[in-house]
Motif scaffolding. Sequence first.
Motif, PDB file in Angstrom:
ATOM      1  N   SER A 116       0.928  -1.066  -0.046  1.00 10.74           N
ATOM      2  CA  SER A 116       0.064   0.040   0.233  1.00 10.74           C
ATOM      3  C   SER A 116       1.018   1.318  -0.144  1.00 10.74           C
ATOM      4  O   SER A 116       1.633   1.302   0.912  1.00 10.74           O
ATOM      5  N   HIS A 117       0.739   2.024  -1.068  1.00  6.31           N
ATOM      6  CA  HIS A 117       1.526   3.265  -1.165  1.00  6.31           C
ATOM      7  C   HIS A 117       1.137   4.259   0.177  1.00  6.31           C
ATOM      8  O   HIS A 117       2.052   4.853   0.685  1.00  6.31           O
ATOM      9  N   GLU A 118      -0.106   4.127   0.639  1.00  5.95           N
ATOM     10  CA  GLU A 118      -0.534   5.229   1.577  1.00  5.95           C
ATOM     11  C   GLU A 118       0.415   4.706   2.908  1.00  5.95           C
ATOM     12  O   GLU A 118       0.690   5.707   3.693  1.00  5.95           O
ATOM     13  N   ALA A 119       0.357   3.362   3.162  1.00  9.39           N
ATOM     14  CA  ALA A 119       0.916   2.999   4.575  1.00  9.39           C
ATOM     15  C   ALA A 119       2.509   3.215   4.460  1.00  9.39           C
ATOM     16  O   ALA A 119       3.202   3.545   5.310  1.00  9.39           O
TER      17      ALA A 119
END
Length: 150
Positions: free
Chosen positions: A2-5
């Motif tokens: 996940s790029h967000e994580a």
Amino acid sequence: MSHEAVIAQLNECLKHEWTGVAQYSQASFIVEGVWREVYAKTFMDNAEESFGHAKLVGDKIVALGGVPAATRNEIKQTRDLQEILQNSLEFESKAVEMYTKALELAEGNRPLVIFLENILEEEQEGVDEFTKLLRNSETSVAASVDSKTA
């Protein structure tokens, strides 16, 4: 992955690096006495390393589509050299922990893993160096003071 994580964890790493810039710079300014010549440059070199890591991580956050953090955590400061060295070891150990977590989140993205491994290696070198500096340092400082008063 996940790029967000990953971005969120990289921003935590970035805040830690900004803290390192301030904390190590402050240590280089306030270290005094016979140990100043020995340690002031070491602390400033560490501040510069933290700034270098901040630049790398900030650029990577943008490349992944995020916005780099512009804040830092609270710095620890003291005039006691032993405490400065202990704070430095704790700081480097925390960095190893943070980059290890980022590595776990980056699993599957080989270029990002390599990027993080390179920084992690430098952080671990910091842990190793401060561990060696702290080993027997209280005894060495006490012996130096005792020999001057004898």
